[in-house]
Structure formats: structure tokens, C-alpha cells
Design a protein around this motif. Structure first.
Motif, short mmCIF file in Angstrom:
data_model
loop_
_atom_site.label_atom_id
_atom_site.label_comp_id
_atom_site.label_asym_id
_atom_site.label_seq_id
_atom_site.Cartn_x
_atom_site.Cartn_y
_atom_site.Cartn_z
N PRO A 96 -15.25 0.74 -9.40
CA PRO A 96 -14.10 1.10 -8.57
C PRO A 96 -13.66 2.54 -8.84
CG PRO A 96 -13.71 -0.96 -9.76
CD PRO A 96 -14.95 -0.36 -10.33
N THR A 97 -13.03 3.16 -7.84
CA THR A 97 -12.55 4.53 -7.99
C THR A 97 -11.03 4.59 -7.94
OG1 THR A 97 -12.56 5.02 -5.63
CG2 THR A 97 -14.63 5.40 -6.84
N VAL A 98 -10.49 5.64 -8.50
CA VAL A 98 -9.03 5.79 -8.54
C VAL A 98 -8.48 6.07 -7.14
CG1 VAL A 98 -8.97 8.28 -9.08
CG2 VAL A 98 -7.16 6.77 -9.94
N TYR A 99 -9.27 6.70 -6.27
CA TYR A 99 -8.74 6.93 -4.91
C TYR A 99 -8.66 5.63 -4.13
CZ TYR A 99 -13.79 7.64 -3.83
OH TYR A 99 -15.15 7.53 -3.72
N GLU A 100 -9.55 4.68 -4.41
CA GLU A 100 -9.44 3.36 -3.78
C GLU A 100 -8.24 2.59 -4.32
OE1 GLU A 100 -14.21 2.79 -2.92
OE2 GLU A 100 -13.37 2.38 -4.90
N ALA A 101 -7.97 2.75 -5.61
CA ALA A 101 -6.78 2.11 -6.19
C ALA A 101 -5.52 2.66 -5.54
CB ALA A 101 -6.76 2.34 -7.70
N LYS A 104 -5.24 1.13 -2.04
CA LYS A 104 -4.78 -0.26 -2.09
C LYS A 104 -3.27 -0.34 -2.23
CE LYS A 104 -8.89 -2.56 -3.86
NZ LYS A 104 -9.59 -3.00 -5.06
N LYS A 105 -2.70 0.66 -2.84
CA LYS A 105 -1.24 0.68 -3.02
C LYS A 105 -0.53 1.26 -1.81
CE LYS A 105 2.17 1.48 -6.58
NZ LYS A 105 2.54 2.12 -7.83
N GLY A 106 -1.30 1.63 -0.80
CA GLY A 106 -0.70 2.19 0.41
C GLY A 106 -0.47 3.68 0.35
N LEU A 107 -1.06 4.35 -0.65
CA LEU A 107 -0.91 5.80 -0.77
C LEU A 107 -1.96 6.50 0.09
CD1 LEU A 107 -0.26 6.17 -4.61
CD2 LEU A 107 1.40 5.80 -2.77
N LYS A 108 -1.63 7.70 0.55
CA LYS A 108 -2.56 8.51 1.35
C LYS A 108 -3.47 9.32 0.42
CE LYS A 108 0.59 10.52 4.00
NZ LYS A 108 1.16 11.39 5.05
N LEU A 412 -0.76 3.30 -10.69
CA LEU A 412 -1.76 2.49 -10.00
C LEU A 412 -2.30 1.42 -10.94
CD1 LEU A 412 -3.85 5.37 -8.39
CD2 LEU A 412 -1.89 4.17 -7.39
N ASP A 413 -2.75 0.33 -10.35
CA ASP A 413 -3.44 -0.71 -11.11
C ASP A 413 -4.91 -0.29 -11.24
OD1 ASP A 413 -4.06 -3.08 -12.36
OD2 ASP A 413 -4.30 -4.20 -10.48
N PHE A 414 -5.30 0.16 -12.42
CA PHE A 414 -6.66 0.68 -12.61
C PHE A 414 -7.14 0.37 -14.03
CE2 PHE A 414 -9.90 4.14 -12.67
CZ PHE A 414 -10.59 3.74 -11.55
N PRO A 415 -7.43 -0.90 -14.30
CA PRO A 415 -7.84 -1.29 -15.66
C PRO A 415 -9.34 -1.03 -15.89
CG PRO A 415 -7.76 -3.20 -14.25
CD PRO A 415 -7.37 -2.04 -13.38
N ASP A 416 -9.81 -1.41 -17.06
CA ASP A 416 -11.24 -1.46 -17.38
C ASP A 416 -11.93 -0.10 -17.33
OD1 ASP A 416 -10.91 -4.24 -17.54
OD2 ASP A 416 -11.30 -4.45 -15.39
#
Length: 427
Positions: A96-101, A104-108, A412-416
Motif C-alpha cells: 500500500p502507498t501513503v497517497y492511497e491512504a 481513503k480518508k477523502g483527501l485530495k 492517516l491510517d498507515f500501519p505495517d
């Protein structure tokens, strides 16, 4: 937890390394960001120190053994370098990438010439993609990015660009970024500026032109800061300026596949080139590819490389096997890599003479790819904003810390991740 700021602008300043720090920090815009933020010239990279490998670690927060991008280029034996595909597409990253996280949170989100972002789930995306062979450059970017956004930027600023020539390409990217900040106000903007890297590759690391590039880069950074002010988001923006790798000057190019060709490990059959063992050059490093199950080829290839290593002319500093590669978090598909001595770089061609002295033919050159722990081979990192403790020394950190830090800033939710959020520099 509340976000530390609403907006993050990430400027990947390619090849912005320790040896440029004293010059860069004297420039007005960078000096202001450093004074208002945290910084270090001790940012460690991943192995091999290649742009697409590192940028995949930037956005995932993990090492190459997890994200899967092991080189700028997928393995393409016997294909000339200029005709090779690169890891252009998001699908090449296996994490997963941080831009996808953020999405997912509704950020642009926005990406401007960001590596490995073709067809990525980014709202405003002009990926870094090059046409090869008979492909159409404009069509390829359109198919792989945000069509309307790309067309709009091309119509507004396309005449600034002259192919991939610098400084025009980075000027184009900066104009697109300024426009995007003002008109779109993305919560996360990722952009890649390449002027410094190109200049070092072509002219070496000590060329007087580098000072001019650092001046240009500082002006571009100033334009981005001003755009945030014009958009009235400056006080809510964190700027991250990050160098991906250093470069080292090269006198000799070593073509180790010539040794394999001379010993029959690379051969012609029915008019086509075949290989039992093949070196994929990565500048200051190289991968050894072996045909599966060919134990005889493995034994012969290692014997050839061992002999070459004892003969200093081939520039082999070390042959790295599985234990060392695991320690360096290298992609697990490889059992062997070769590290170059300083002053040497590895290339693929099997018909070139095995060692070419660039100085003898009047060429200057520098490159990267070398092991991250080479002396004075670290990069620079600046994190600046009203949420950062001014004047902080970040100290020794790694490129895998970038994504967790972005996630921390934007909540952001970005674990692991293998890296960690640099929470200590924030208020």
C-alpha cells in the motif's frame, strides 16, 4: 489525533546529497525552510540506491524486499538501455502507498512526474513516463495519468518543456505544481525534480554547473512556497524536501557480461542471444541473474566474478551473497549482487570491451546505485512548517521513514511500515 497540518508538499530533489548541503543551505528559500523546520544531511537510502527503488520506499515506508521494485528497469536482457521499459506503473509496487491512504480518508492527492505512479489512484496525476521505441510520448502520459488534468497542464505550460531536457523539464513541473497548489489545493502533493541528478550524471559531481542548478532549485522551491502563500494555505502546510541518493564520480565503466560472453555463458543461437548467467547493471551495483536450476552456470559465473574481483581492473569491491542481501533488505529473488569500487560503474553490454576508461575518451560521468553505507554518501532532508520545532536536527534517518512521517502529519491510517514517523521534530 488532529492532523499536524492539512497539507503536505513533498519535493523529491533528485541527487540532493550531503556534498550539496553547505551550498544549498546558504540559498534564501532553502535557508528559510531550514530555519523554520528540521533538517539533516544524514538521510540513508536503500540498496541499490536507484531512483525508482527509493521512491517506492518513500511512498510505502518499506524496503525493496517488500515493495518489489528492485531496479529502475525490469530485467530485459539484450535490450539497449534507451529502449528499455522502466517500472513506470503503480502495479509494480506490491505494498500500500501513503497517497492511497490519503485518498481513503477523502483527501485530495496530486503527483507530478512522480516515479512508479502510472495509473495510480491519484486525483491529479502526471506520471513520470517516457516513450520508448515507436511510442507517442503525449499519448502514453495521457493513458497513464489524469487525462483532463494532464491536457490542461500541457495546454498551459507545454511550450516551456523541450522533451526531457533540463532545466526546461523541471521548470514545467514547477509551473504545474504552482498551478495545482493554487487551483486544486491537494492535501498531499508529490513532485519529482531531476535537474541536479541529470547535471551530475553528465558533468560529474564537482562541475561548476552544479552551483547554477542549486540556484535554480532554490528558485523553484521559492515558487512553491509562494504558491502556498497565494493559495492561503501556507500556515497549514508542511514542506518535505528530500534527496533520494548521492552520486559518485566514475572513471571506468565495467561490462562484466563481456567476461560471461567470452566464457560461453552468453551466446548466440539461431540468430538470437541467449544467456545462462547475466549481469544487470545498476550503476554502482549489479544483479547476477541465473537461469533456474543451472548449477553449472552458477558455479562458472561465480568463478569468473571471483577471478575478476582479484584483478582490480574490473572494479569489483564485493560479491554479496544471500546473508548480506537479506541484511540489506534486497529483493529476495536475488542470491547474488556485485558492489562496485568507487570510480567504477557496471553496465550490461556483452560485446563492449570489459573495461572502458572514460577519462581516456574525454568523458566525465557520475552515477549512483552503490551501497548506502559508502562514506559521505547520504542525502539531505528538510521538513518545515508551523507544526515543526524550528532548528531541529533530525539526525540519522532512512528513506523508509518518509511515508510514516507523512501519515503522521495528515493523521492517516498507515500501519505495517519498516520505517517510523519522525514524531520528535513536531510540536
Amino acid at each position: 489525533m488532529q492532523p499536524k497540518s492539512k497539507y503536505v508538499i513533498v519535493i523529491s530533489y533528485d541527487a540532493f546529497s550531503k556534498d550539496n548541503w553547505e551550498s544549498a543551505k546558504s540559498k534564501p528559500h532553502l535557508a528559510e525552510l531550514i530555519a523554520n523546520g528540521a533538517s539533516t544531511d544524514s538521510l540513508k537510502s536503500v540498496y541499490p540506491t536507484l531512483t525508482y527503488v527509493i521512491h517506492s520506499s518513500y511512498v510505502t515506508g518499506v524496503y525493496p524486499n517488500k515493495h518489489g521494485v528492485f531496479h529502475n528497469n525490469p530485467f530485459q536482457p539484450f535490450v539497449p538501455e534507451n529502449d528499455q521499459a522502466w517500472h513506470w506503473f503503480r502495479r509494480d509496487i506490491q505494498e500500500p502507498t501513503v497517497y492511497e491512504a490519503a485518498g481513503k480518508k477523502g483527501l485530495k492527492t496530486a503527483g507530478l512526474l512522480w516515479p512508479v505512479s502510472g495509473n495510480a489512484n491519484i486525483n491529479y496525476n502526471i506520471p513520470e513516463i517516457k516513450a520508448v521505441k515507436n511510442e507517442n510520448q503525449a499519448l502514453k502520459i495521457l493513458k497513464s495519468g489524469s487525462k483532463l488534468f494532464t491536457l490542461t497542464m500541457e495546454m498551459k505550460y507545454g511550450k516551456v518543456r523541450q522533451g526531457i531536457e533540463q532545466p526546461y523539464l523541471d521548470d514545467f513541473t514547477t509551473l504545474c505544481a504552482v498551478d495545482t497548489i493554487k487551483k486544486k489545493k491537494p492535501n498531499l502533493l508529490l513532485m519529482h525534480l531531476i535537474d541536479l541528478d541529470d547535471t551530475k550524471h553528465i558533468h560529474g559531481t564537482k562541475n561548476p554547473q552544479i552551483e547554477n542548478v542549486i540556484d535554480r532549485m532554490d528558485r523553484r522551491i521559492g515558487d512553491l512556497v509562494q504558491a502556498a502563500k497565494d493559495a492561503d494555505i501556507y500556515d497549514e502546510t508542511t514542506f518535505i524536501i528530500v534527496g533520494d541518493h548521492s552520486q559518485l564520480d566514475v572513471q571506468y565503466k565495467a561490462y562484466l557480461n563481456r567476461l560471461f560472453y567470452d566464457e560461453g555463458l552468453i551466446y548466440e543461437h539461431n540468430g538470437k542471444w541467449q544467456w545462462r548467467a547475466y549481469i544487470q547493471g545498476a550503476g554502482g551495483a549489479a544483479y547476477l541473474h541465473l537461469q533456474q536450476g543451472d548449477a553449472e552456470a552458477e558455479k562458472l559465473a561465480l568463478s569468473i566474478l571471483d577471478n575478476a574481483a582479484q584483478h582490480g581492473a574490473y572494479g569489483i569491491e564485493a560479491i554479496l551473497s544471500t546473508e548480506k542481501l537479506n541484511e540489506l533488505h534486497v529483493s529476495r529473488q536475488f542470491r547474488y549482487m556485485i558492489e562496485a569500487r568507487e570510480g567504477y560503474a557496471f553496465e550490461d553490454d556483452h560485446l563492449q570491451e570489459a573495461v572502458v576508461d572514460l577519462h581516456a575518451i574525454g568523458k566525465k560521468y557520475a552515477t549512483h546505485g552503490y551501497m548506502p553505507n559508502k562514506p559521505n554518501y547520504t542525502s539531505n532532508l528538510i521538513i518545515s512548517g508551523s507544526n515543526v520545532i524550528a532548528g531541529s536536527d533530525i539526525g540519522e534517518v532512512c528513506v523508509v521513514d518518509i511515508a510514516p512521517t507523512i501519515a503522521y502529519i495528515l493523521n492517516l491510517d498507515f500501519p505495517d511500515t519498516d520505517g517510523r514517523a519522525l514524531t520528535e521534530i513536531f510540536k
